[in-house]
Design a protein around this motif. Structure first.
Motif, short mmCIF file in Angstrom:
data_model
loop_
_atom_site.label_atom_id
_atom_site.label_comp_id
_atom_site.label_asym_id
_atom_site.label_seq_id
_atom_site.Cartn_x
_atom_site.Cartn_y
_atom_site.Cartn_z
N THR A 87 -1.18 -7.23 7.82
CA THR A 87 -1.17 -6.23 6.74
C THR A 87 -0.45 -4.99 7.24
O THR A 87 -0.22 -4.83 8.45
CB THR A 87 -2.61 -5.79 6.34
OG1 THR A 87 -3.19 -5.12 7.46
CG2 THR A 87 -3.50 -6.97 5.94
N GLY A 88 -0.17 -4.08 6.31
CA GLY A 88 0.40 -2.79 6.70
C GLY A 88 -0.56 -1.99 7.55
O GLY A 88 -0.16 -1.34 8.52
N MET A 89 -1.87 -2.02 7.21
CA MET A 89 -2.85 -1.28 8.00
C MET A 89 -2.91 -1.80 9.43
O MET A 89 -3.11 -1.03 10.38
CB MET A 89 -4.24 -1.33 7.37
CG MET A 89 -4.44 -0.42 6.16
SD MET A 89 -3.77 1.26 6.30
CE MET A 89 -4.69 1.93 7.68
N ILE A 92 -0.16 -0.15 11.30
CA ILE A 92 -0.47 1.25 11.63
C ILE A 92 -1.50 1.28 12.76
O ILE A 92 -1.33 2.01 13.75
CB ILE A 92 -0.98 2.01 10.38
CG1 ILE A 92 0.11 2.05 9.31
CG2 ILE A 92 -1.42 3.43 10.75
CD1 ILE A 92 -0.33 2.67 7.98
N PHE A 113 -1.78 8.11 2.80
CA PHE A 113 -2.41 6.93 2.23
C PHE A 113 -3.90 6.97 2.59
O PHE A 113 -4.24 7.29 3.75
CB PHE A 113 -1.72 5.70 2.82
CG PHE A 113 -2.25 4.39 2.33
CD1 PHE A 113 -2.15 4.04 0.99
CD2 PHE A 113 -2.83 3.49 3.20
CE1 PHE A 113 -2.65 2.82 0.54
CE2 PHE A 113 -3.32 2.27 2.76
CZ PHE A 113 -3.23 1.94 1.43
N GLU A 155 4.43 10.11 6.27
CA GLU A 155 4.93 9.16 5.28
C GLU A 155 6.18 9.78 4.67
O GLU A 155 6.37 10.99 4.77
CB GLU A 155 3.85 8.91 4.22
CG GLU A 155 2.61 8.27 4.82
CD GLU A 155 1.46 8.08 3.83
OE1 GLU A 155 1.64 8.38 2.63
OE2 GLU A 155 0.40 7.64 4.27
N ASN A 159 1.69 9.41 -1.35
CA ASN A 159 1.03 8.80 -2.48
C ASN A 159 -0.31 9.50 -2.64
O ASN A 159 -1.02 9.64 -1.65
CB ASN A 159 0.90 7.31 -2.10
CG ASN A 159 -0.22 6.58 -2.80
OD1 ASN A 159 -0.65 6.96 -3.87
ND2 ASN A 159 -0.69 5.52 -2.17
N ASP A 184 5.92 6.16 8.26
CA ASP A 184 5.50 5.10 7.35
C ASP A 184 6.46 5.10 6.16
O ASP A 184 6.45 6.01 5.33
CB ASP A 184 4.05 5.35 6.90
CG ASP A 184 3.53 4.26 5.97
OD1 ASP A 184 4.35 3.52 5.38
OD2 ASP A 184 2.29 4.15 5.82
N THR A 186 6.77 2.89 3.74
CA THR A 186 6.36 2.00 2.66
C THR A 186 6.80 2.49 1.28
O THR A 186 7.27 1.72 0.45
CB THR A 186 4.82 1.84 2.67
OG1 THR A 186 4.44 1.35 3.95
CG2 THR A 186 4.35 0.89 1.59
N MET A 187 6.64 3.79 1.03
CA MET A 187 6.90 4.29 -0.33
C MET A 187 8.38 4.31 -0.68
O MET A 187 8.74 4.27 -1.86
CB MET A 187 6.32 5.69 -0.47
CG MET A 187 4.82 5.68 -0.50
SD MET A 187 4.22 5.10 -2.09
CE MET A 187 4.76 6.48 -3.07
N SER A 206 4.52 -1.43 4.94
CA SER A 206 3.61 -2.43 4.37
C SER A 206 4.49 -3.42 3.63
O SER A 206 5.12 -3.06 2.63
CB SER A 206 2.61 -1.79 3.41
OG SER A 206 2.00 -2.82 2.66
N THR A 208 3.47 -5.85 2.01
CA THR A 208 2.75 -6.19 0.79
C THR A 208 3.37 -5.54 -0.44
O THR A 208 3.30 -6.09 -1.54
CB THR A 208 1.29 -5.65 0.91
OG1 THR A 208 0.79 -5.91 2.22
CG2 THR A 208 0.40 -6.26 -0.13
N LYS A 209 3.95 -4.37 -0.25
CA LYS A 209 4.41 -3.55 -1.37
C LYS A 209 5.80 -4.01 -1.81
O LYS A 209 5.98 -5.17 -2.08
CB LYS A 209 4.37 -2.07 -0.97
CG LYS A 209 3.01 -1.63 -0.40
CD LYS A 209 1.91 -1.59 -1.44
CE LYS A 209 0.52 -1.37 -0.84
NZ LYS A 209 0.37 -0.20 0.01
N GLY A 219 1.19 -8.26 4.13
CA GLY A 219 1.91 -8.26 5.40
C GLY A 219 2.29 -6.84 5.80
O GLY A 219 2.28 -5.92 4.97
N LEU A 358 0.93 -1.05 -5.33
CA LEU A 358 2.18 -0.39 -5.73
C LEU A 358 3.37 -1.20 -5.25
O LEU A 358 3.22 -2.09 -4.42
CB LEU A 358 2.22 1.05 -5.22
CG LEU A 358 1.96 1.32 -3.74
CD1 LEU A 358 3.24 1.30 -2.95
CD2 LEU A 358 1.26 2.65 -3.57
C1 LIG Z 1 -0.31 0.08 1.06
C2 LIG Z 1 0.08 1.04 2.10
C3 LIG Z 1 -0.29 0.83 3.43
C4 LIG Z 1 -1.15 -0.33 3.88
O1 LIG Z 1 -0.55 -1.56 3.63
P1 LIG Z 1 -1.42 -2.91 3.45
O2 LIG Z 1 -0.39 -3.98 3.50
O3 LIG Z 1 -2.12 -2.80 2.13
O4 LIG Z 1 -2.38 -2.96 4.57
C5 LIG Z 1 0.11 1.76 4.37
N1 LIG Z 1 0.84 2.84 4.02
C6 LIG Z 1 1.21 3.07 2.76
C7 LIG Z 1 2.02 4.28 2.45
C8 LIG Z 1 0.84 2.20 1.75
O5 LIG Z 1 1.21 2.44 0.49
#
Ligand SMILES: *Cc1c(COP(=O)(O)O)cnc(C)c1O
Length: 413
Positions: A87-89, A92, A113, A155, A159, A184, A186-187, A206, A208-209, A219, A358
């Motif tokens: 996962t993303g977490m 991190i 986050f 980040e 968010n 980070d 992700t966004m 992340s 996953t997003k 992931g 998201l």
């Molecule tokens: C969703 C998210 C994460 C965590 O990702 P997961 O895959 O849900 O564990 C970390 N940082 C940001 C900015 C996110 O939006």
């Protein structure tokens, strides 16, 4: 790293797996499910364990399908190497498990986050000193740095209020002070922004997003951009110093965090994410068009009191976003006038789904203070600028006119 550096972002992703020979002419890296890897000569197995020879050992530490995805993420971030996580977490968490020690100091953006905010409380209890600052101004970061500061963490777009970190100036500051800059991404995703361009040493996504994009797989990834000089980083253990300095950080993270904590990405998930990644540019472009159209419509409506979206000239960091990002992202948040209850509004939406997530193909909405940021309490929410009526929108790829009609119709009480 890429063998086809002259191609564009999407072309590079689509043809990444084929850069290495795949049996039967397959265009996807196959899903390798084997956990163990057999060697005819036991000496080869020993050489792999002693890092004298490359090869797979055991699924928790590496897998060919996962490696193919890691290479793709490295190309997307124009980086040096990537480690994928479940996962993303987990990605991190790995940075702190592997690279911070008791007594170290971390400077972090306070716009975070929610689960990262919670993780900082945990590492605080474990003896890492964490300072949270308003990172939209690099001066606040500079003022927080001490002789124990090992890392600055931000980040890109926060968010849910979409504050944008002072990325360029923080990058310059970290380079001048020899501090590891962790972003980070992700966004924004590597399609909208590569943190390497502002001097980040490590980049988190992340998967996953928006990289996977379809809400069907989890992931995460940690990418080393190759910019940070690991030879000066004090927390690298002796056995990881035997390799070239560029490898130090990732070698220690792969062993101390991925191997020892075991949050490994499964090969099936890696395959799903790789398929999603093929269309990230197409999806993101459509999402950004939709997000801007919705944000503009809502900002012009007297029943809406605030809209937070970096694409609007009223956004405090609109200029920075225009300079750094390819477009303004798929996420915005807004507040309704007090007479409109945010729950009633959400329940009137017919297309947008009440759900937390998201970067999905479908448009998702959530009343932030009552859900994802409920646990942190009113005081911390106030610090982060999160009003009780704030609605977060993750904009999908639906047809623009359908979304405008849905969000507009729901305003009518
Ligand atoms: C969703 C998210 C994460 C965590 O990702 P997961 O895959 O849900 O564990 C970390 N940082 C940001 C900015 C996110 O939006």
């Amino acid at each position: 790293m890429s063998t086809i550096p002259s191609y564009g972002f999407t072309t590079t992703i689509l043809h990444s797996d084929r850069q290495k020979e795949i049996e039967h002419g397959s265009v996807h890296k196959p899903v390798h499910t084997s956990v163990m890897y057999g060697y005819k000569d036991a000496r080869d197995l020993a050489a792999v364990f002693q890092n004298k020879q490359s090869g797979y050992r055991y699924g928790r530490q590496g897998n060919p399908t996962v490696s193919a995805l890691e290479e793709k993420i490295t190309k997307m971030e124009d980086g040096f190497a990537t480690i994928a996580f479940a996962t993303g977490m987990a990605a991190i968490g790995a940075v702190f498990q592997a690279l911070l020690r008791q007594g170290d100091h971390l400077v972090s953006s306070s716009f975070l986050f929610g689960n990262t905010n919670s993780l900082w409380q945990t590492i605080g209890m474990q003896g890492v000193d964490v300072s949270m600052v308003d990172a939209t101004n690099a001066d606040n970061v500079a003022n927080a740095i001490t002789s124990s500061t090992r890392m600055v963490f931000v980040e890109t777009i926060a968010n849910p209020r979409t504050q944008i970190a002072d990325l360029k100036r923080i990058g310059e500051l970290c380079r001048a002070r020899g501090i590891l800059f962790v972003v980070d991404n992700t966004m924004t995703s590597p399609y909208l922004f590569q943190p390497k361009t502002v001097g980040a040493g490590l980049v988190i996504n992340s998967l996953t997003k928006s990289i996977a994009g379809h809400g069907n797989v989890l992931g995460g990834a940690l990418t080393d951009t190759g910019l940070f000089d690991w030879s000066v980083y004090p927390n690298i253990a002796g056995n990881f110093r035997k390799q070239a300095a560029q490898m130090h950080g990732m070698a220690q993270v792969r062993a101390k965090a991925l191997r020892d904590f075991g949050a490994s990405l499964s090969p099936d998930a890696a395959h799903q994410i790789a398929i999603g990644a093929e269309t990230i540019a197409l999806r993101t472009e459509r999402e950004c068009v939709n997000a801007l159209a919705l944000a503009e419509m809502l900002e012009a409506d007297p029943r809406v009191t605030a809209v937070h979206y970096p694409g609007l000239p009223s956004h405090p960091q609109h200029g920075l976003a225009s300079e750094l990002f390819r477009a303004y992202g798929a996420l915005f948040s807004f507040e309704l006038k007090p007479e409109i209850d945010c729950f009633d509004y959400l329940n009137r939406l017919k297309l947008a789904i009440n759900a937390t997530h998201l970067g999905d193909t479908r448009t998702l909405v959530i009343p932030v203070a009552h859900t994802i940021f409920f646990e942190m309490g009113a005081e911390r929410r106030a610090e982060m600028g999160i009003a009780d009526s704030l609605i977060r929108v993750s904009v999908g790829i639906e047809d623009t006119q359908d979304l405008l009609a849905d969000f507009g119709n729901a305003l009518v009480q």
